[in-house]
Write an enzyme that holds these catalytic residues in place. Structure first.
Site, PDB file in Angstrom:
ATOM      1  N   SER A  42      -7.684  -0.994   0.935  1.00  0.00           N
ATOM      2  CA  SER A  42      -8.894  -1.442   1.919  1.00  0.00           C
ATOM      3  C   SER A  42      -9.605   0.342   2.196  1.00  0.00           C
ATOM      4  O   SER A  42     -10.277   0.700   1.972  1.00  0.00           O
ATOM      5  CB  SER A  42      -7.900  -2.463   2.924  1.00  0.00           C
ATOM      6  OG  SER A  42      -8.960  -2.529   3.896  1.00  0.00           O
ATOM      7  N   HIS A  43      -9.475   0.026   3.951  1.00  0.00           N
ATOM      8  CA  HIS A  43      -9.980   1.108   4.364  1.00  0.00           C
ATOM      9  C   HIS A  43      -9.624   2.712   4.367  1.00  0.00           C
ATOM     10  O   HIS A  43     -10.516   3.789   4.901  1.00  0.00           O
ATOM     11  CB  HIS A  43     -10.116   1.069   6.069  1.00  0.00           C
ATOM     12  CG  HIS A  43      -8.828   1.017   6.580  1.00  0.00           C
ATOM     13  ND1 HIS A  43      -8.153  -0.704   6.125  1.00  0.00           N
ATOM     14  CD2 HIS A  43      -8.315   0.980   6.605  1.00  0.00           C
ATOM     15  CE1 HIS A  43      -7.114  -0.663   7.171  1.00  0.00           C
ATOM     16  NE2 HIS A  43      -6.874   0.883   7.465  1.00  0.00           N
TER      17      HIS A  43
ATOM     18  N   LYS B 226     -11.814 -11.877   4.995  1.00  0.00           N
ATOM     19  CA  LYS B 226     -12.539 -11.420   5.980  1.00  0.00           C
ATOM     20  C   LYS B 226     -14.293 -10.736   5.184  1.00  0.00           C
ATOM     21  O   LYS B 226     -13.674 -10.304   4.342  1.00  0.00           O
ATOM     22  CB  LYS B 226     -12.658 -10.164   6.906  1.00  0.00           C
ATOM     23  CG  LYS B 226     -11.772  -9.223   6.278  1.00  0.00           C
ATOM     24  CD  LYS B 226     -11.091  -8.176   7.874  1.00  0.00           C
ATOM     25  CE  LYS B 226     -10.720  -7.091   7.165  1.00  0.00           C
ATOM     26  NZ  LYS B 226      -8.767  -7.165   7.021  1.00  0.00           N
TER      27      LYS B 226
ATOM     28  N   LYS C 174      -2.742  -6.426  -3.755  1.00  0.00           N
ATOM     29  CA  LYS C 174      -1.592  -8.254  -3.272  1.00  0.00           C
ATOM     30  C   LYS C 174      -2.430  -9.363  -3.691  1.00  0.00           C
ATOM     31  O   LYS C 174      -3.585  -8.771  -4.560  1.00  0.00           O
ATOM     32  CB  LYS C 174      -2.289  -7.982  -1.951  1.00  0.00           C
ATOM     33  CG  LYS C 174      -3.987  -8.140  -2.150  1.00  0.00           C
ATOM     34  CD  LYS C 174      -4.691  -8.423  -0.397  1.00  0.00           C
ATOM     35  CE  LYS C 174      -6.063  -8.782  -0.101  1.00  0.00           C
ATOM     36  NZ  LYS C 174      -6.423  -8.958   1.305  1.00  0.00           N
TER      37      LYS C 174
ATOM     38  N   ASP D 280     -16.285  -1.018   4.234  1.00  0.00           N
ATOM     39  CA  ASP D 280     -15.060  -0.703   3.987  1.00  0.00           C
ATOM     40  C   ASP D 280     -14.690  -0.148   2.296  1.00  0.00           C
ATOM     41  O   ASP D 280     -15.783  -0.764   1.731  1.00  0.00           O
ATOM     42  CB  ASP D 280     -14.478  -0.501   5.164  1.00  0.00           C
ATOM     43  CG  ASP D 280     -13.290  -2.326   4.000  1.00  0.00           C
ATOM     44  OD1 ASP D 280     -14.291  -2.843   3.780  1.00  0.00           O
ATOM     45  OD2 ASP D 280     -12.306  -2.305   4.252  1.00  0.00           O
TER      46      ASP D 280
ATOM     47  N   ARG E  27       0.779  -1.500   0.148  1.00  0.00           N
ATOM     48  CA  ARG E  27      -0.149   0.187   0.029  1.00  0.00           C
ATOM     49  C   ARG E  27       0.743   1.481  -0.033  1.00  0.00           C
ATOM     50  O   ARG E  27       2.191   1.935   1.070  1.00  0.00           O
ATOM     51  CB  ARG E  27      -1.205  -0.041   1.120  1.00  0.00           C
ATOM     52  CG  ARG E  27      -1.846  -1.174   1.678  1.00  0.00           C
ATOM     53  CD  ARG E  27      -2.842  -1.089   2.090  1.00  0.00           C
ATOM     54  NE  ARG E  27      -4.018  -2.221   1.937  1.00  0.00           N
ATOM     55  CZ  ARG E  27      -4.546  -2.407   3.171  1.00  0.00           C
ATOM     56  NH1 ARG E  27      -4.874  -1.792   4.044  1.00  0.00           N
ATOM     57  NH2 ARG E  27      -5.607  -3.502   3.401  1.00  0.00           N
TER      58      ARG E  27
ATOM     59  N   ASP F 263     -14.216  -6.123   3.108  1.00  0.00           N
ATOM     60  CA  ASP F 263     -14.399  -6.857   3.343  1.00  0.00           C
ATOM     61  C   ASP F 263     -14.468  -6.832   5.547  1.00  0.00           C
ATOM     62  O   ASP F 263     -14.797  -7.467   6.487  1.00  0.00           O
ATOM     63  CB  ASP F 263     -12.827  -7.124   3.938  1.00  0.00           C
ATOM     64  CG  ASP F 263     -12.061  -6.379   3.814  1.00  0.00           C
ATOM     65  OD1 ASP F 263     -11.457  -4.941   4.068  1.00  0.00           O
ATOM     66  OD2 ASP F 263     -10.027  -6.552   3.828  1.00  0.00           O
ATOM     67  N   ARG F 264     -14.192  -5.227   5.720  1.00  0.00           N
ATOM     68  CA  ARG F 264     -14.551  -4.463   7.277  1.00  0.00           C
ATOM     69  C   ARG F 264     -16.646  -4.643   6.972  1.00  0.00           C
ATOM     70  O   ARG F 264     -16.978  -4.008   6.882  1.00  0.00           O
ATOM     71  CB  ARG F 264     -14.128  -3.219   7.640  1.00  0.00           C
ATOM     72  CG  ARG F 264     -12.278  -3.775   7.257  1.00  0.00           C
ATOM     73  CD  ARG F 264     -12.037  -2.463   7.914  1.00  0.00           C
ATOM     74  NE  ARG F 264      -9.937  -3.239   8.267  1.00  0.00           N
ATOM     75  CZ  ARG F 264      -9.398  -1.703   8.762  1.00  0.00           C
ATOM     76  NH1 ARG F 264      -9.612  -0.989   9.243  1.00  0.00           N
ATOM     77  NH2 ARG F 264      -8.915  -2.810   8.977  1.00  0.00           N
TER      78      ARG F 264
ATOM     79  N   ASP G  73     -12.802  -2.049   0.029  1.00  0.00           N
ATOM     80  CA  ASP G  73     -13.343  -3.291  -0.766  1.00  0.00           C
ATOM     81  C   ASP G  73     -13.730  -4.183   0.264  1.00  0.00           C
ATOM     82  O   ASP G  73     -13.958  -5.514  -0.212  1.00  0.00           O
ATOM     83  CB  ASP G  73     -11.143  -3.728  -0.895  1.00  0.00           C
ATOM     84  CG  ASP G  73     -11.012  -4.363   0.646  1.00  0.00           C
ATOM     85  OD1 ASP G  73     -12.089  -3.290   1.500  1.00  0.00           O
ATOM     86  OD2 ASP G  73      -9.971  -4.833   0.801  1.00  0.00           O
TER      87      ASP G  73
ATOM     88  N   ARG H  78      -0.481   1.927  18.053  1.00  0.00           N
ATOM     89  CA  ARG H  78      -1.756   1.296  18.169  1.00  0.00           C
ATOM     90  C   ARG H  78      -1.912   0.385  19.599  1.00  0.00           C
ATOM     91  O   ARG H  78      -0.458  -0.209  20.214  1.00  0.00           O
ATOM     92  CB  ARG H  78      -2.570  -0.093  17.187  1.00  0.00           C
ATOM     93  CG  ARG H  78      -2.647   0.190  15.938  1.00  0.00           C
ATOM     94  CD  ARG H  78      -3.745  -0.255  15.297  1.00  0.00           C
ATOM     95  NE  ARG H  78      -3.486  -0.584  13.438  1.00  0.00           N
ATOM     96  CZ  ARG H  78      -4.820   0.466  13.099  1.00  0.00           C
ATOM     97  NH1 ARG H  78      -4.559   1.620  13.896  1.00  0.00           N
ATOM     98  NH2 ARG H  78      -4.226   0.517  11.820  1.00  0.00           N
TER      99      ARG H  78
ATOM    100  N   GLU I  99     -11.184 -10.356  13.668  1.00  0.00           N
ATOM    101  CA  GLU I  99     -10.190  -9.553  14.593  1.00  0.00           C
ATOM    102  C   GLU I  99     -10.859  -8.096  14.408  1.00  0.00           C
ATOM    103  O   GLU I  99     -11.864  -7.728  14.332  1.00  0.00           O
ATOM    104  CB  GLU I  99      -9.342  -8.960  13.476  1.00  0.00           C
ATOM    105  CG  GLU I  99      -8.456  -9.954  12.459  1.00  0.00           C
ATOM    106  CD  GLU I  99      -7.554  -9.509  11.282  1.00  0.00           C
ATOM    107  OE1 GLU I  99      -6.470  -9.485  12.323  1.00  0.00           O
ATOM    108  OE2 GLU I  99      -7.901  -8.563  10.737  1.00  0.00           O
ATOM    109  N   GLU I 100     -10.517  -7.793  16.150  1.00  0.00           N
ATOM    110  CA  GLU I 100     -10.707  -6.475  16.804  1.00  0.00           C
ATOM    111  C   GLU I 100     -11.241  -4.782  15.737  1.00  0.00           C
ATOM    112  O   GLU I 100     -11.746  -4.009  15.629  1.00  0.00           O
ATOM    113  CB  GLU I 100      -9.887  -5.639  18.056  1.00  0.00           C
ATOM    114  CG  GLU I 100      -8.591  -5.503  16.967  1.00  0.00           C
ATOM    115  CD  GLU I 100      -7.688  -4.519  15.996  1.00  0.00           C
ATOM    116  OE1 GLU I 100      -8.983  -3.314  16.220  1.00  0.00           O
ATOM    117  OE2 GLU I 100      -7.182  -4.978  15.295  1.00  0.00           O
TER     118      GLU I 100
HETATM  119  C1  G16 Z   1      -5.286  -5.255   7.297  1.00  0.00           C
HETATM  120  C2  G16 Z   1      -5.428  -7.077   7.339  1.00  0.00           C
HETATM  121  C3  G16 Z   1      -6.211  -7.320   9.051  1.00  0.00           C
HETATM  122  C4  G16 Z   1      -5.182  -6.272  10.288  1.00  0.00           C
HETATM  123  C5  G16 Z   1      -6.486  -4.716   9.304  1.00  0.00           C
HETATM  124  C6  G16 Z   1      -4.728  -3.320  10.297  1.00  0.00           C
HETATM  125  O1  G16 Z   1      -7.256  -5.687   7.383  1.00  0.00           O
HETATM  126  O2  G16 Z   1      -5.800  -7.895   6.907  1.00  0.00           O
HETATM  127  O3  G16 Z   1      -5.984  -8.895   9.306  1.00  0.00           O
HETATM  128  O4  G16 Z   1      -6.170  -6.258  11.272  1.00  0.00           O
HETATM  129  O5  G16 Z   1      -5.454  -4.857   8.376  1.00  0.00           O
HETATM  130  O6  G16 Z   1      -3.727  -3.911  10.460  1.00  0.00           O
HETATM  131  P1  G16 Z   1      -2.727  -3.333  10.733  1.00  0.00           P
HETATM  132  O7  G16 Z   1      -2.872  -2.810  12.083  1.00  0.00           O
HETATM  133  O8  G16 Z   1      -1.245  -2.907  10.511  1.00  0.00           O
HETATM  134  O9  G16 Z   1      -3.151  -1.311  10.409  1.00  0.00           O
HETATM  135  P2  G16 Z   1      -7.359  -4.487   5.348  1.00  0.00           P
HETATM  136  O10 G16 Z   1      -9.478  -4.109   5.544  1.00  0.00           O
HETATM  137  O11 G16 Z   1      -7.129  -3.030   5.943  1.00  0.00           O
HETATM  138  O12 G16 Z   1      -7.393  -5.521   4.441  1.00  0.00           O
END
Ligand code: G16
Length: 544
Positions: A113-114, A377, A126, A278, A22, A282-283, A280, A497, A364-365
């Site tokens: 993603s988000h 997800k 990816k 979000d 990214r 998945d969230r 893409d 975080r 995941e959180e």
């Molecule tokens: C990605 C990963 C998730 C992860 C999240 C946050 O989500 O697929 O498994 O929990 O990033 O990661 P980090 O805390 O390293 O920023 P997504 O939705 O961005 O693909």
């Protein structure tokens, strides 16, 4: 078809993070940048030669340009077929579904993603493996190593493919099959959930909901499934048209960024249920009337109730959660007599457990939940899961969650994000914590006594691979916990975080404000990590 071999030079910054590569759009627009990474995928994934690739993205700025480049490179690298979503669109879970359904040799998903989209914002790429899941670390490392050696790439000189017309196209000898991006996914959802029960709930006319697609990829999926198939009223889906810049918004379904949907659950005539997804797809975030469901709780509640829904009638084999996710799911697993695995952050770590049949539900959180139906997800899946549960239980979201707490105890949970901090400061803070680990156990902060402190490492129970340095965990004798880690998805500076969790078994104490309950842990975290002194930040950028 003419194929060109283009000389290039390696870029040294193409190591994929938590979920793919990214970067800012302008970074990807550098000459050869995208091409080098794509060639590294083709060079390392030898099964793609003569095989089939799935290709699609979340529709953000640069998606269409990148898709045309990848199609021409795929043809030049002798793939026999690429399946691409109409308009270059595929949500991440839909891409996973298509990879699995057509037994392809993998997929390339274009998304950050988000993260925000647009010419000045973010882009990402990816590779997903033939199981439909994000490439595991061994694979991403091989791709990265290859990028460091890149001297040339192959690309065909064919014209662009018309991505709007569903049907067969070609680039030289390679077949390009443009498919409806929603069909296969919608069919899979129908197999998992009781669509009749949800349809009846909407038909009764007393249940009201909204879904916020945040001008991102889930708009077409949600409109088709919720409004056309399940009979939700037109207008149930808001911000349903995918836009290249997500309408200028930040397509992250949390309390900070998805405030439009939050407001629909509060105030005058709040809806019974609301959800958002979000960039893409998945969230997910789910909300009830005046009620927010914490993602860690959502995972635990899904695991405890899955057997009520058609796709999971046989029960679940096990649960997995990422390490910083609250331990609410562990309590469900214990009660059910099944295993709960604790994995590093990143969906890729669930793949082996799902493939081996060790788990059925994982989450995941970070607003992500999913199951063995795909290997990503899945935001809309989570929304349908909740809708099916509401139709089955005939209770409000609040009732379901509070009932769960009474039975299993409540894990109060919050996450503090300190975004865009200086990378050296962030690394310094983590180093300071690392150096303190040995001396922390036994330290008392009022009623909180540190029981253990470590840097999480994970040995995959399926292939034995070891992942180290996955975040600092500090556990207290009363079951509370704090976790510190640096994000692997940001594109500017570093994001620290801080995840905080406090367990409350007493039902009489389960209805307090999370911020009040967690306050003592915030103070301890500040003291232990010296956040203010080391980052200059008095408060986090985002609290979820
Ligand atoms: C990605 C990963 C998730 C992860 C999240 C946050 O989500 O697929 O498994 O929990 O990033 O990661 P980090 O805390 O390293 O920023 P997504 O939705 O961005 O693909």
């Amino acid at each position: 078809m003419k194929t060109k071999t283009v000389p290039t030079q390696p870029f040294t910054d193409q190591r994929p993070g938590t979920s793919g590569l990214r970067k800012k759009v302008s970074h990807f627009q550098q000459e050869h940048y995208l091409e080098n990474f794509v060639q590294a995928i083709f060079d390392t994934q030898s099964d793609l030669g003569g095989g089939t690739l799935v290709l699609g993205g979340d529709g953000r700025y640069h998606n269409r340009t990148a898709i045309q480049v990848i199609l021409k490179m795929a043809a030049a690298n002798c793939l026999s077929e690429v399946i691409v979503g109409q308009g270059g669109l595929l949500s991440t879970p839909a891409a996973s579904c298509v990879i699995r359904k057509y037994k392809t040799q993998g997929g390339i998903i274009l998304s950050a993603s988000h993260n925000p989209g647009g010419p000045d914002a973010d882009f990402g790429i990816k590779f997903n493996a033939p199981n439909g899941g994000p490439a595991p670390e061994g694979m991403t490392e091989a791709i990265y190593k290859r990028t460091l050696e890149m001297q040339q790439y192959q690309i065909s000189e064919a014209p662009n493919v018309d991505l709007e017309s569903i049907g067969n196209h070609s680039v030289g000898d390679m077949l390009v099959r443009v498919i409806d991006p929603v069909d296969d996914y919608a069919e899979l959802m129908q197999e998992l959930f009781d669509f009749d029960a949800i349809h009846s709930m909407f038909n009764a006319g007393t249940f009201r909901m909204h879904f916020d697609a945040m001008h991102a990829i889930t708009g077409p999926y949600a409109s088709r499934i919720l409004e056309q198939m399940l009979g939700a009223p037109q207008g149930t889906v808001i911000n349903g048209t995918p836009l290249e810049d997500f309408g200028g918004g930040h397509p992250d379904p949390n309390l900070a960024h998805a405030h439009e949907i939050v407001e629909l659950t509060t105030g005058f005539e709040p809806v019974d249920f609301a959800a958002a997804s979000d960039g893409d797809g998945d969230r997910n975030m789910v909300l009830g009337k005046n009620f927010y469901v914490n993602p860690s709780d959502s995972l635990a509640i899904m695991a405890a109730n899955a057997h009520h829904l058609p796709g999971y009638r046989m029960g679940i084999a096990g649960i997995a959660r990422s390490m910083p996710t609250s331990q609410a799911a562990d309590r469900v697993a214990e009660a059910m007599g099944i295993e709960c695995y604790e994995t590093p952050t990143g969906w890729k770590f669930f793949g082996n457990l799902l493939d081996a049949g060790k788990i059925t539900i994982c989450g995941e959180e970070s607003f992500g939940t999913g199951s063995d139906h795909v290997r990503e997800k899945d935001g809309l899946w989570a929304v349908l899961f909740w809708l099916n549960l509401l139709a089955f239980k005939r209770q409000s979201v609040r009732k379901i969650v509070e009932g769960h707490w009474r039975r299993f105890g409540r894990n109060y949970y919050t996450r503090y994000d300190y975004e865009g901090i200086d990378t050296n400061d962030a690394n310094g803070l983590m180093e300071h914590l690392q150096n303190s680990l040995a001396s922390l156990p036994g330290t008392e902060f009022g009623q909180f006594v540190i029981q253990y402190a470590d840097n999480f490492s994970y040995t995959d129970p399926v292939d034995g691979s070891l992942s180290q340095n996955q975040g600092i965990r500090i556990g207290f004798s009363n079951g509370s916990r704090m976790v510190f880690r640096l994000s692997g998805t940001g594109t500017e500076g570093a994001t620290l975080r801080l995840y905080l969790e406090l367990f409350e078994p007493d039902p009489a104490k389960q209805l307090q404000q999370t911020s009040d309950v967690i306050a003592p842990l915030v103070a301890i975290a500040q003291e232990v990590a010296e956040i203010r002194q080391r980052t200059g930040r008095d408060k986090p950028s985002v609290i979820t």
